[in-house]
Enzyme design. Structure first.
Site, PDB file in Angstrom:
ATOM      1  N   HIS A 133      33.552  14.890  46.289  1.00  0.00           N
ATOM      2  CA  HIS A 133      34.988  15.161  46.461  1.00  0.00           C
ATOM      3  C   HIS A 133      35.491  14.900  47.887  1.00  0.00           C
ATOM      4  O   HIS A 133      36.624  15.270  48.207  1.00  0.00           O
ATOM      5  CB  HIS A 133      35.302  16.615  46.076  1.00  0.00           C
ATOM      6  CG  HIS A 133      35.265  16.847  44.592  1.00  0.00           C
ATOM      7  ND1 HIS A 133      36.214  16.327  43.738  1.00  0.00           N
ATOM      8  CD2 HIS A 133      34.382  17.511  43.812  1.00  0.00           C
ATOM      9  CE1 HIS A 133      35.923  16.679  42.488  1.00  0.00           C
ATOM     10  NE2 HIS A 133      34.804  17.392  42.505  1.00  0.00           N
ATOM     11  N   HIS A 163      26.763  21.420  45.042  1.00  0.00           N
ATOM     12  CA  HIS A 163      27.531  20.715  44.007  1.00  0.00           C
ATOM     13  C   HIS A 163      27.613  21.452  42.671  1.00  0.00           C
ATOM     14  O   HIS A 163      28.646  21.371  42.016  1.00  0.00           O
ATOM     15  CB  HIS A 163      27.017  19.289  43.751  1.00  0.00           C
ATOM     16  CG  HIS A 163      27.711  18.588  42.612  1.00  0.00           C
ATOM     17  ND1 HIS A 163      28.988  18.084  42.725  1.00  0.00           N
ATOM     18  CD2 HIS A 163      27.321  18.331  41.329  1.00  0.00           C
ATOM     19  CE1 HIS A 163      29.348  17.529  41.560  1.00  0.00           C
ATOM     20  NE2 HIS A 163      28.360  17.669  40.699  1.00  0.00           N
ATOM     21  N   ASP A 168      29.266  25.046  48.367  1.00  0.00           N
ATOM     22  CA  ASP A 168      30.632  24.504  48.254  1.00  0.00           C
ATOM     23  C   ASP A 168      31.708  25.592  48.393  1.00  0.00           C
ATOM     24  O   ASP A 168      31.793  26.503  47.557  1.00  0.00           O
ATOM     25  CB  ASP A 168      30.834  23.813  46.894  1.00  0.00           C
ATOM     26  CG  ASP A 168      29.791  22.738  46.613  1.00  0.00           C
ATOM     27  OD1 ASP A 168      28.609  22.939  46.945  1.00  0.00           O
ATOM     28  OD2 ASP A 168      30.173  21.711  46.028  1.00  0.00           O
ATOM     29  N   GLU A 222      33.504  20.363  50.473  1.00  0.00           N
ATOM     30  CA  GLU A 222      34.147  19.310  49.668  1.00  0.00           C
ATOM     31  C   GLU A 222      35.243  19.813  48.740  1.00  0.00           C
ATOM     32  O   GLU A 222      36.051  19.031  48.273  1.00  0.00           O
ATOM     33  CB  GLU A 222      33.098  18.538  48.853  1.00  0.00           C
ATOM     34  CG  GLU A 222      32.485  19.365  47.747  1.00  0.00           C
ATOM     35  CD  GLU A 222      31.989  18.521  46.576  1.00  0.00           C
ATOM     36  OE1 GLU A 222      31.949  17.294  46.689  1.00  0.00           O
ATOM     37  OE2 GLU A 222      31.651  19.120  45.542  1.00  0.00           O
TER      38      GLU A 222
HETATM   39 FE   FE2 Z   1      31.626  21.054  44.788  1.00  0.00          FE
HETATM   40 FE   FE2 Z   2      30.354  17.972  44.316  1.00  0.00          FE
END
Ligand code: FE2
Ligand code: FE2
Length: 278
Positions: free
Chosen positions: A68, A177, A8, A39
């Site tokens: 997201h 995540h 991420d 995201e």
């Molecule tokens: Fe994330």
């Molecule tokens: Fe996430």
């Protein structure tokens, strides 16, 4: 096939570290294809078309997302026009965008990228196991040269289960995540590369990329408190490097990559090559 999945990307400093290192990473690691989870790229929440363009220009081939994905609403009308931007495959039917794509390399080899999202401690969406299974029936390894699954989830148990569920059927299952890199990169018994979480590309002097004072205060006081702000200090680029066997599509190697910022550096190819990097 040499693949890199960047975890991420969080905020400006996350984008900057990816953009700054990507051309050299592509060269030094002889990467064939780069995937990045975007995201949280837009100030911690969502992604915009402009950010997609910046990441593509830097050498990212495909952008995956997660819970997201719609935080910046302007991405909703954009996503159907950009096959390189994926949202989780197990969002309900009728959701804009796609959860997978088959991408051709310059030399004709083909890679299937799948973006799926877990359910434990997350939104109640469709079954990711059934969704991935259906897709792998449609696109078995062998018909395609390599398959990478970005499994976006909170629970390590669900992510490991997806790894074993796909073992021998895909090249790699890599989690995103949690924004924290795990130390369990391995090749599973049937040949699938696995890592529970690639970690974030962001500032680790924070609470998963959010300014620490604001995030800590929420826990301490049990009050909503100030609006969450992204931490913009120097970022660490966190990624997973995977090398696949072109004959079988299975993994030959997986290793973590960490560069810059506060985390201890990890370089997938031995330190001689790393010596030439900043
Ligand atoms: Fe994330
Ligand atoms: Fe996430």
């Amino acid at each position: 096939m040499r693949l890199l999945l960047c975890g991420d990307i969080v905020g400006r400093s996350g984008r900057e570290v990816v953009i700054a290192h990507m051309p050299r990473l592509r060269r030094e690691l002889a990467l064939d294809f780069v995937i990045a989870n975007g995201e949280n790229a837009a100030h911690g929440f969502g992604i915009t078309d402009k950010i997609c363009e910046e990441l593509y220009a830097a050498g990212v081939d495909v952008i995956t997302t997660g819970n997201h994905v719609w935080d910046k609403r302007e991405i909703i009308p954009y996503i159907d026009g950009d096959p390189r931007l994926l949202r989780p495959i197990n969002f309900p039917p009728g959701t804009p965008g796609k959860g997978h794509g088959v991408f051709a390399l310059g030399d004709g080899r083909e890679l299937l990228v799948v973006n799926a999202m877990a359910r434990l401690f997350m939104d109640a969406i469709d079954d990711p196991f059934a969704g991935v299974d259906r897709l792998l029936t449609e696109h078995p390894l062998g018909a395609i040269d390599a398959i990478l699954v970005d499994f976006h989830g909170e629970a390590t148990s669900e992510k490991m289960s997806m790894g074993h569920f796909c073992d021998g059927r895909v090249s790699a299952v890599i989690g995103t995540h949690s924004h924290v890199p795990t130390a369990d990169a391995q090749i599973l018994p049937r040949g699938t590369a696995y890592m529970t979480d690639a970690g974030m590309c962001g500032d680790y002097d924070s609470v998963i990329g959010i300014q620490k004072e604001i995030a800590v205060a929420r826990f301490v006081r049990k009050m909503p408190g100030e609006r969450l702000q992204v931490a913009e200090g120097e970022a660490t680029l966190c990624a997973a490097f995977v090398d696949t066997d072109d004959a079988t599509g299975l993994a030959r190697r997986i290793a973590p990559l960490r560069l810059g910022g506060r985390l201890q550096r990890a370089w997938p190819l031995g330190e001689t090559a790393a010596a030439t990097l900043p």
